[in-house]
Design a protein around this motif. Structure first.
Motif, PDB file in Angstrom:
ATOM      1  N   PHE A  39       0.669  -1.153  -0.031  1.00 54.96           N
ATOM      2  CA  PHE A  39      -0.086  -0.044   0.034  1.00 54.96           C
ATOM      3  C   PHE A  39       1.010   1.407   0.337  1.00 54.96           C
ATOM      4  O   PHE A  39       0.573   2.311  -0.652  1.00 54.96           O
ATOM      5  CB  PHE A  39      -0.958  -0.012   1.379  1.00 54.96           C
ATOM      6  CG  PHE A  39      -2.126  -0.880   1.107  1.00 54.96           C
ATOM      7  CD1 PHE A  39      -3.045  -0.734   0.014  1.00 54.96           C
ATOM      8  CD2 PHE A  39      -2.112  -2.164   1.874  1.00 54.96           C
ATOM      9  CE1 PHE A  39      -4.233  -1.381   0.107  1.00 54.96           C
ATOM     10  CE2 PHE A  39      -3.356  -2.820   1.681  1.00 54.96           C
ATOM     11  CZ  PHE A  39      -4.415  -2.709   0.644  1.00 54.96           C
ATOM     12  N   THR A  40       1.902   1.109   0.588  1.00 54.15           N
ATOM     13  CA  THR A  40       3.022   2.276   0.461  1.00 54.15           C
ATOM     14  C   THR A  40       3.348   2.623  -0.790  1.00 54.15           C
ATOM     15  O   THR A  40       3.375   3.822  -1.354  1.00 54.15           O
ATOM     16  CB  THR A  40       4.197   1.978   1.542  1.00 54.15           C
ATOM     17  OG1 THR A  40       3.686   1.670   2.801  1.00 54.15           O
ATOM     18  CG2 THR A  40       5.302   3.377   1.486  1.00 54.15           C
ATOM     19  N   TYR A  41       3.792   1.401  -1.719  1.00 52.73           N
ATOM     20  CA  TYR A  41       4.041   1.585  -3.040  1.00 52.73           C
ATOM     21  C   TYR A  41       2.893   2.260  -3.892  1.00 52.73           C
ATOM     22  O   TYR A  41       3.240   2.934  -4.633  1.00 52.73           O
ATOM     23  CB  TYR A  41       4.498   0.243  -3.479  1.00 52.73           C
ATOM     24  CG  TYR A  41       4.797   0.282  -4.962  1.00 52.73           C
ATOM     25  CD1 TYR A  41       6.180   0.631  -5.316  1.00 52.73           C
ATOM     26  CD2 TYR A  41       3.977  -0.190  -5.978  1.00 52.73           C
ATOM     27  CE1 TYR A  41       6.372   0.538  -6.573  1.00 52.73           C
ATOM     28  CE2 TYR A  41       4.186  -0.027  -7.257  1.00 52.73           C
ATOM     29  CZ  TYR A  41       5.595   0.050  -7.845  1.00 52.73           C
ATOM     30  OH  TYR A  41       5.835   0.267  -9.005  1.00 52.73           O
ATOM     31  N   VAL A  42       1.598   1.753  -3.620  1.00 53.19           N
ATOM     32  CA  VAL A  42       0.713   2.244  -4.310  1.00 53.19           C
ATOM     33  C   VAL A  42       0.422   3.638  -4.015  1.00 53.19           C
ATOM     34  O   VAL A  42       0.085   4.476  -4.992  1.00 53.19           O
ATOM     35  CB  VAL A  42      -0.630   1.464  -3.909  1.00 53.19           C
ATOM     36  CG1 VAL A  42      -2.056   2.035  -4.631  1.00 53.19           C
ATOM     37  CG2 VAL A  42      -0.581  -0.124  -4.443  1.00 53.19           C
ATOM     38  N   VAL A  43       0.579   4.267  -2.944  1.00 55.29           N
ATOM     39  CA  VAL A  43       0.372   5.531  -2.551  1.00 55.29           C
ATOM     40  C   VAL A  43       1.236   6.319  -3.088  1.00 55.29           C
ATOM     41  O   VAL A  43       0.869   7.522  -3.596  1.00 55.29           O
ATOM     42  CB  VAL A  43       0.153   5.658  -0.821  1.00 55.29           C
ATOM     43  CG1 VAL A  43       0.216   7.138  -0.600  1.00 55.29           C
ATOM     44  CG2 VAL A  43      -1.166   4.872  -0.405  1.00 55.29           C
ATOM     45  N   LEU A  44       2.599   5.952  -3.068  1.00 51.02           N
ATOM     46  CA  LEU A  44       3.487   6.643  -3.289  1.00 51.02           C
ATOM     47  C   LEU A  44       3.681   6.909  -5.006  1.00 51.02           C
ATOM     48  O   LEU A  44       4.073   8.175  -5.475  1.00 51.02           O
ATOM     49  CB  LEU A  44       4.989   6.173  -2.920  1.00 51.02           C
ATOM     50  CG  LEU A  44       5.188   6.586  -1.339  1.00 51.02           C
ATOM     51  CD1 LEU A  44       6.334   5.926  -0.903  1.00 51.02           C
ATOM     52  CD2 LEU A  44       5.048   8.127  -1.145  1.00 51.02           C
ATOM     53  N   PHE A  45       3.683   5.689  -5.735  1.00 51.61           N
ATOM     54  CA  PHE A  45       3.611   5.792  -6.987  1.00 51.61           C
ATOM     55  C   PHE A  45       2.703   5.801  -8.007  1.00 51.61           C
ATOM     56  O   PHE A  45       2.864   5.702  -9.235  1.00 51.61           O
ATOM     57  CB  PHE A  45       4.772   4.633  -7.260  1.00 51.61           C
ATOM     58  CG  PHE A  45       5.982   4.649  -6.756  1.00 51.61           C
ATOM     59  CD1 PHE A  45       6.914   5.495  -7.458  1.00 51.61           C
ATOM     60  CD2 PHE A  45       6.361   3.900  -5.724  1.00 51.61           C
ATOM     61  CE1 PHE A  45       8.276   5.626  -6.756  1.00 51.61           C
ATOM     62  CE2 PHE A  45       7.479   4.315  -4.897  1.00 51.61           C
ATOM     63  CZ  PHE A  45       8.513   4.949  -5.516  1.00 51.61           C
ATOM     64  N   LEU A  46       1.269   5.723  -7.546  1.00 53.26           N
ATOM     65  CA  LEU A  46       0.268   5.649  -8.035  1.00 53.26           C
ATOM     66  C   LEU A  46      -1.059   6.707  -7.684  1.00 53.26           C
ATOM     67  O   LEU A  46      -1.322   7.630  -8.578  1.00 53.26           O
ATOM     68  CB  LEU A  46      -0.732   4.255  -8.107  1.00 53.26           C
ATOM     69  CG  LEU A  46      -1.686   4.004  -9.052  1.00 53.26           C
ATOM     70  CD1 LEU A  46      -1.584   4.131 -10.472  1.00 53.26           C
ATOM     71  CD2 LEU A  46      -2.538   2.686  -8.686  1.00 53.26           C
ATOM     72  N   ILE A  47      -1.047   6.556  -6.375  1.00 55.07           N
ATOM     73  CA  ILE A  47      -2.349   7.604  -6.193  1.00 55.07           C
ATOM     74  C   ILE A  47      -1.672   9.113  -5.989  1.00 55.07           C
ATOM     75  O   ILE A  47      -2.368   9.994  -6.653  1.00 55.07           O
ATOM     76  CB  ILE A  47      -2.695   7.013  -4.751  1.00 55.07           C
ATOM     77  CG1 ILE A  47      -3.449   5.811  -4.692  1.00 55.07           C
ATOM     78  CG2 ILE A  47      -3.812   8.346  -3.983  1.00 55.07           C
ATOM     79  CD1 ILE A  47      -3.992   5.122  -3.369  1.00 55.07           C
ATOM     80  N   ILE A  48      -0.443   9.328  -5.371  1.00 55.21           N
ATOM     81  CA  ILE A  48      -0.133  10.595  -5.362  1.00 55.21           C
ATOM     82  C   ILE A  48       0.217  11.222  -6.638  1.00 55.21           C
ATOM     83  O   ILE A  48      -0.239  12.294  -7.018  1.00 55.21           O
ATOM     84  CB  ILE A  48       0.996  10.646  -4.453  1.00 55.21           C
ATOM     85  CG1 ILE A  48       0.463  10.434  -2.966  1.00 55.21           C
ATOM     86  CG2 ILE A  48       1.867  12.166  -4.244  1.00 55.21           C
ATOM     87  CD1 ILE A  48       1.931  10.530  -2.109  1.00 55.21           C
ATOM     88  N   PRO A  49       1.147  10.708  -7.645  1.00 59.28           N
ATOM     89  CA  PRO A  49       1.233  11.197  -9.088  1.00 59.28           C
ATOM     90  C   PRO A  49      -0.098  11.118  -9.662  1.00 59.28           C
ATOM     91  O   PRO A  49      -0.219  12.313 -10.467  1.00 59.28           O
ATOM     92  CB  PRO A  49       1.844   9.937  -9.594  1.00 59.28           C
ATOM     93  CG  PRO A  49       2.627   9.427  -8.568  1.00 59.28           C
ATOM     94  CD  PRO A  49       1.798   9.349  -7.474  1.00 59.28           C
ATOM     95  N   THR A  50      -1.076  10.442  -9.669  1.00 59.06           N
ATOM     96  CA  THR A  50      -2.476  10.691  -9.902  1.00 59.06           C
ATOM     97  C   THR A  50      -3.305  12.018  -9.634  1.00 59.06           C
ATOM     98  O   THR A  50      -3.649  12.712 -10.544  1.00 59.06           O
ATOM     99  CB  THR A  50      -3.280   9.448 -10.176  1.00 59.06           C
ATOM    100  OG1 THR A  50      -2.842   8.239 -10.425  1.00 59.06           O
ATOM    101  CG2 THR A  50      -4.593   9.527 -10.713  1.00 59.06           C
ATOM    102  N   LEU A  51      -3.227  12.031  -8.352  1.00 61.68           N
ATOM    103  CA  LEU A  51      -3.752  13.334  -7.696  1.00 61.68           C
ATOM    104  C   LEU A  51      -2.969  14.743  -8.278  1.00 61.68           C
ATOM    105  O   LEU A  51      -3.553  15.569  -8.495  1.00 61.68           O
ATOM    106  CB  LEU A  51      -3.591  13.364  -6.082  1.00 61.68           C
ATOM    107  CG  LEU A  51      -4.576  12.198  -5.634  1.00 61.68           C
ATOM    108  CD1 LEU A  51      -4.369  12.354  -3.836  1.00 61.68           C
ATOM    109  CD2 LEU A  51      -6.095  12.559  -6.051  1.00 61.68           C
TER     110      LEU A  51
END
Length: 306
Positions: A39-51
């Motif tokens: 989940f850390t990887y998903v947040v840092l490299f998917l959710i935050i860049p998308t936002l």
């Protein structure tokens, strides 16, 4: 005869049974902690860049604006999206067809044989072989001064570039992208072919069916969702690729990823960072639609593959 009630004709009340409460054990805590890196990887490299992309696409000097989104209708941006879609569609279809043929050859080979293990291992490596390394390999092989180009020109009399420098344009990208699309198709489509049971073909033959009827009425319909899903995955893979095109195309921005690079790093026209984020948002939408369709097809494939 003994009864279980005090009064005749009346049933004894059923005692209330409560489900035992689950205790939050140390084992459950450790299992949840095991998902923290994911989940850390998903947040840092998917959710935050998308936002960042979504917020930047609607941001301007004065706050919220739609000018970046409306700029996506400019001719040069639409042309870039059109070329990206064309490049992705052509390489996805060609890679899917060639990869499916190769995967079928592997599926009919000995399961634990040396040939299958070697081709599968090579496909796993070549599917990730991209970027600057792949671009340099093609330039050194069939570039203007590549050894194959020089050999054909000096000894065979064939000039690969008689009609223009096609390797560094969209046709060259089609060839280079197909190089890693074929092994990727082998990897993702081979499990579906392995799920085809030999008994199904034997049953078709026992009922008087031909090979053509087997593929069109049995194996074909079963493999169609997996094939289409794999093709969509190849499309998304080509549509989002950047490093290979950036290393191969030195002039011009024929596809969207290179247009985004130009908007973010251009020293001629400043202040286009948010326009680049708007183009990135367009890419996110396209990939999201494609991957949603891919997930639906994979769900249908899993019904019989499992």
């Amino acid at each position: 005869m003994a009864t279980v009630t005090d009064s005749p004709g009346l049933l004894a009340p059923v005692p209330e049974v409560r489900a035992p409460r689950r205790k939050f054990s140390a084992g459950r805590l450790s299992s949840l902690l095991g998902t923290v890196p994911f989940f850390t990887y998903v947040v840092l490299f998917l959710i935050i860049p998308t936002l960042v992309v979504v917020i930047g696409a609607f941001a301007g000097d004065g706050g919220f604006t739609l000018s970046n989104i409306s700029a996506l209708g400019d001719e040069y941006i639409l042309d870039a999206f059109g070329r990206s879609l064309l490049l992705s569609a052509v390489t996805a279809v060609v890679g899917a067809v060639l990869g499916a043929v190769l995967a079928y050859a592997l599926a009919t080979a000995k399961p634990g044989g040396l040939l299958r293990r070697m081709v599968t291992a090579a496909s796993g490596v070549l599917a990730q072989f991209g970027g600057v390394t792949l671009a340099f390999a093609f330039v050194a092989t069939i570039g203007l001064s590549g050894f194959v180009t020089v050999f054909l020109r000096d000894h065979v009399g064939v000039d690969l570039y008689a009609n223009g420098v096609w390797l560094f344009e969209l046709p060259g990208l089609v060839l280079v992208y197909t190089y890693f699309q074929v092994p990727l198709m082998v990897i993702v489509f081979l499990p579906a072919l392995d799920g085809i049971r030999p008994q199904w073909r034997e049953a078709t033959e026992s009922l008087g069916g031909s090979t053509w009827q087997y593929w069109t009425r049995v194996a074909g319909p079963l493999l169609a969702p997996a094939f289409l899903g794999s093709t969509l995955l190849l499309f998304a893979n080509a549509f989002s690729a950047y490093a290979t095109a950036a290393a191969l195309v030195s002039q011009g921005n024929p596809i969207v990823p290179l247009q985004i690079r130009s908007a973010l790093t251009s020293e001629v026209v400043l202040g286009q960072q948010n326009l680049g984020k708007a183009m990135a948002l367009g890419m996110v939408v396209v990939v999201a639609v494609v991957m949603t369709l891919y997930a639906l097809l994979q769900k249908r494939t899993a019904k019989w593959l499992g």
